[in-house]
Design a protein around this motif. Structure first.
Motif, PDB file in Angstrom:
ATOM      1  N   ALA A 166       0.815  -1.217   0.000  1.00 14.56           N
ATOM      2  CA  ALA A 166       0.000   0.000   0.000  1.00 14.56           C
ATOM      3  C   ALA A 166       0.848   1.267   0.000  1.00 14.56           C
ATOM      4  N   ASP A 167       2.094   1.157  -0.437  1.00 13.95           N
ATOM      5  CA  ASP A 167       2.967   2.324  -0.472  1.00 13.95           C
ATOM      6  C   ASP A 167       2.631   3.168  -1.697  1.00 13.95           C
ATOM      7  N   ALA A 168       1.917   4.257  -1.471  1.00 12.48           N
ATOM      8  CA  ALA A 168       1.450   5.090  -2.585  1.00 12.48           C
ATOM      9  C   ALA A 168       2.601   5.724  -3.352  1.00 12.48           C
ATOM     10  N   ASP A 169       3.702   6.026  -2.678  1.00  9.00           N
ATOM     11  CA  ASP A 169       4.849   6.639  -3.342  1.00  9.00           C
ATOM     12  C   ASP A 169       5.498   5.661  -4.318  1.00  9.00           C
ATOM     13  N   ALA A 170       5.678   4.430  -3.864  1.00  4.45           N
ATOM     14  CA  ALA A 170       6.281   3.407  -4.715  1.00  4.45           C
ATOM     15  C   ALA A 170       5.386   3.106  -5.918  1.00  4.45           C
ATOM     16  N   LEU A 171       4.094   2.993  -5.661  1.00  7.01           N
ATOM     17  CA  LEU A 171       3.150   2.741  -6.746  1.00  7.01           C
ATOM     18  C   LEU A 171       3.120   3.890  -7.755  1.00  7.01           C
ATOM     19  N   GLU A 172       3.245   5.103  -7.261  1.00  8.25           N
ATOM     20  CA  GLU A 172       3.259   6.257  -8.165  1.00  8.25           C
ATOM     21  C   GLU A 172       4.464   6.196  -9.093  1.00  8.25           C
ATOM     22  N   PHE A 173       5.601   5.736  -8.579  1.00 10.89           N
ATOM     23  CA  PHE A 173       6.789   5.622  -9.419  1.00 10.89           C
ATOM     24  C   PHE A 173       6.607   4.559 -10.497  1.00 10.89           C
ATOM     25  N   ILE A 174       6.044   3.415 -10.123  1.00  9.53           N
ATOM     26  CA  ILE A 174       5.827   2.362 -11.114  1.00  9.53           C
ATOM     27  C   ILE A 174       4.851   2.841 -12.183  1.00  9.53           C
ATOM     28  N   ASP A 175       3.801   3.534 -11.766  1.00 13.93           N
ATOM     29  CA  ASP A 175       2.878   4.120 -12.732  1.00 13.93           C
ATOM     30  C   ASP A 175       3.591   5.107 -13.651  1.00 13.93           C
ATOM     31  N   TYR A 176       4.494   5.859 -13.077  1.00 16.30           N
ATOM     32  CA  TYR A 176       5.243   6.842 -13.854  1.00 16.30           C
ATOM     33  C   TYR A 176       6.070   6.158 -14.944  1.00 16.30           C
ATOM     34  N   LEU A 177       6.643   5.002 -14.616  1.00 13.28           N
ATOM     35  CA  LEU A 177       7.481   4.280 -15.580  1.00 13.28           C
ATOM     36  C   LEU A 177       6.708   3.864 -16.823  1.00 13.28           C
ATOM     37  N   VAL A 178       5.407   3.616 -16.673  1.00 15.23           N
ATOM     38  CA  VAL A 178       4.587   3.223 -17.823  1.00 15.23           C
ATOM     39  C   VAL A 178       3.668   4.362 -18.257  1.00 15.23           C
ATOM     40  N   GLY A 179       4.060   5.579 -17.914  1.00 17.59           N
ATOM     41  CA  GLY A 179       3.340   6.762 -18.361  1.00 17.59           C
ATOM     42  C   GLY A 179       4.041   7.405 -19.540  1.00 17.59           C
ATOM     43  N   THR A 180       3.413   8.400 -20.129  1.00 18.71           N
ATOM     44  CA  THR A 180       3.939   8.991 -21.369  1.00 18.71           C
ATOM     45  C   THR A 180       5.292   9.667 -21.186  1.00 18.71           C
ATOM     46  N   ASP A 181       5.504  10.372 -20.079  1.00 15.21           N
ATOM     47  CA  ASP A 181       6.771  11.081 -19.891  1.00 15.21           C
ATOM     48  C   ASP A 181       7.948  10.115 -19.843  1.00 15.21           C
ATOM     49  N   ALA A 182       7.825   9.063 -19.027  1.00 16.21           N
ATOM     50  CA  ALA A 182       8.929   8.106 -18.902  1.00 16.21           C
ATOM     51  C   ALA A 182       9.125   7.310 -20.187  1.00 16.21           C
ATOM     52  N   GLN A 183       8.032   6.918 -20.811  1.00 15.38           N
ATOM     53  CA  GLN A 183       8.147   6.144 -22.043  1.00 15.38           C
ATOM     54  C   GLN A 183       8.824   6.970 -23.141  1.00 15.38           C
ATOM     55  N   GLN A 184       8.511   8.253 -23.228  1.00 18.92           N
ATOM     56  CA  GLN A 184       9.174   9.116 -24.204  1.00 18.92           C
ATOM     57  C   GLN A 184      10.639   9.311 -23.844  1.00 18.92           C
ATOM     58  N   TYR A 185      10.935   9.374 -22.558  1.00 21.51           N
ATOM     59  CA  TYR A 185      12.325   9.465 -22.109  1.00 21.51           C
ATOM     60  C   TYR A 185      13.125   8.266 -22.606  1.00 21.51           C
ATOM     61  N   PHE A 186      12.568   7.072 -22.445  1.00 18.73           N
ATOM     62  CA  PHE A 186      13.289   5.883 -22.874  1.00 18.73           C
ATOM     63  C   PHE A 186      13.523   5.876 -24.384  1.00 18.73           C
ATOM     64  N   VAL A 187      12.560   6.377 -25.134  1.00 19.96           N
ATOM     65  CA  VAL A 187      12.730   6.482 -26.586  1.00 19.96           C
ATOM     66  C   VAL A 187      13.839   7.470 -26.923  1.00 19.96           C
ATOM     67  N   ASP A 188      13.793   8.635 -26.311  1.00 15.68           N
ATOM     68  CA  ASP A 188      14.717   9.718 -26.661  1.00 15.68           C
ATOM     69  C   ASP A 188      16.122   9.515 -26.108  1.00 15.68           C
ATOM     70  N   GLU A 189      16.220   8.943 -24.918  1.00 14.31           N
ATOM     71  CA  GLU A 189      17.512   8.889 -24.233  1.00 14.31           C
ATOM     72  C   GLU A 189      18.182   7.529 -24.251  1.00 14.31           C
ATOM     73  N   THR A 190      17.404   6.446 -24.272  1.00 15.24           N
ATOM     74  CA  THR A 190      18.018   5.120 -24.225  1.00 15.24           C
ATOM     75  C   THR A 190      17.712   4.278 -25.455  1.00 15.24           C
ATOM     76  N   TYR A 191      16.889   4.812 -26.377  1.00 16.41           N
ATOM     77  CA  TYR A 191      16.626   4.180 -27.673  1.00 16.41           C
ATOM     78  C   TYR A 191      15.977   2.804 -27.545  1.00 16.41           C
ATOM     79  N   GLU A 192      15.146   2.645 -26.514  1.00 21.92           N
ATOM     80  CA  GLU A 192      14.431   1.392 -26.315  1.00 21.92           C
ATOM     81  C   GLU A 192      13.010   1.506 -26.869  1.00 21.92           C
ATOM     82  N   TYR A 193      12.393   0.354 -27.054  1.00 19.55           N
ATOM     83  CA  TYR A 193      11.012   0.329 -27.520  1.00 19.55           C
ATOM     84  C   TYR A 193      10.067   0.744 -26.394  1.00 19.55           C
TER      85      TYR A 193
END
Length: 343
Positions: free
Chosen positions: A272-299
């Motif tokens: 029930a750690d809301a902070d940890a869950l927010e980070f995981i959600d962030y990883l599969v959100g648009t900002d992080a996904q675009q970061y991975f495309v632009d900075e690490t060249y991953e799918y």
């Protein structure tokens, strides 16, 4: 804040992962959001820390990070059990995530998080979520061979003609996940023969994919097995015209052509750690996904985000006979590699 990992904590991955089946999982314990959480990251600090800084700035949540090799951190989590200070594990491959899931160390993630990622690139039981896709490729010296001369299958590297001419990183999580896929797709006997033949072929051993690419680019070896994005990152720095090393994608269906994922899991004690869950959600959100495309060249793995330019369509690389959930027998792969002296 970065937490240094102690030498004592870096237990051998093969030994501890082998104990996964008998590890007692921590009972899920509710924890309140306090504006901070601890992340164990099996991904390089140079790749991930800028994204964490971005998350901290946007969310106001502080992330304490322990960096290390994915297999080492996975082994450490198994050793720590319910006493682990970690709330989130970010891993380099699906195999390590599956091993921890099998040991009941992960909580079940909300469907609102896991449903963002298509089936086939995430867990089947919502214990971890895929974050990015990375294709296994062959990098080759374009001054020594043409694209047409590059093997279309990793089986070619068992040929004595390749003795001493190619590189692998057997202690790397991505390589171990690939060997696990080979076992799943081709059977234990075939995998044993492949590893034995590769070991007998005197491959040049490296610590990681980046070192393999550099060796090919410098003409030290003729080919190597890596993840695709290392090439794109170096090409962005030096210019594609200056890349002696080039990429070749093994034929569809070959064990060497798998698309693995990075992924994240929530530790059972942080249900029930809301902070940890927010980070995981962030990883599969648009900002992080675009970061991975632009900075690490991953799918990217969510809808609405385009893959980096120059990459094959992701669906064209996926092996329909392989379920990433089946890459969880990491201990068996490590034992196989150890049997033939590669780790």
């Amino acid at each position: 804040m970065r937490i240094p990992i102690s030498v004592a904590a870096l237990v051998a991955g093969a030994t501890v992962f082998a104990l996964a089946g008998c590890t007692q999982a921590a009972e899920p314990a509710a924890s309140s959001a306090d504006g901070a959480f601890t992340l164990y990251s099996g991904r390089d600090e140079a790749l991930i820390q800028p994204l964490i800084d971005q998350f901290e700035e946007q969310s106001g949540i502080s992330v304490e990070v322990r960096y290390g090799n994915t297999a080492e951190l996975g082994a450490l989590l198994l050793e720590e059990g319910e006493a682990t200070p970690a709330q989130v594990f970010l891993a380099q491959d699906a195999g390590a995530l599956g091993a921890l899931s099998n040991a009941d160390l992960f909580a079940t993630l909300p469907a609102t998080t896991t449903d963002k990622v298509p089936a086939g690139f995430t867990s089947t039981d919502d214990t971890w979520v895929g974050v990015t896709g990375r294709a296994r490729v062959i990098t080759y010296d374009s001054e020594v061979m043409s694209a047409a001369e590059v093997p279309s299958s990793v089986d070619a590297f068992t040929d004595p003609a390749w003795a001493g001419k190619f590189g692998i990183a057997p202690a790397n999580a991505s390589f171990q996940a690939f060997v696990t896929a080979y076992r799943v797709l081709n059977g234990e006997e075939a995998a044993d023969k492949w590893v034995a033949a590769v070991a007998a072929n005197d491959p040049v051993i490296f610590d990681n994919n980046r070192a393999i690419l550099a060796a090919v680019n410098d003409g030290v070896i003729e080919a190597g097995l890596i993840n695709h994005y290392y090439w794109f990152a170096q090409a962005a720095e030096t210019g594609e015209a200056n890349m002696r090393a080039q990429l070749s994608y093994p034929e569809a269906g070959d064990a060497g052509s798998i698309v693995n994922v990075t992924g994240a899991g929530l530790l059972a004690g942080a249900t029930a750690d809301a902070d940890a869950l927010e980070f995981i959600d962030y990883l599969v959100g648009t900002d992080a996904q675009q970061y991975f495309v632009d900075e690490t060249y991953e799918y990217p793995l969510i809808a609405g985000i385009d893959a980096p330019a120059g990459l094959p369509v992701l669906d064209s690389l996926v092996n329909p006979d392989l379920d990433l959930a089946d890459l969880d027998t990491l201990a068996d792969t490590q034992a196989l590699l150890g049997k033939h002296g590669l780790i």
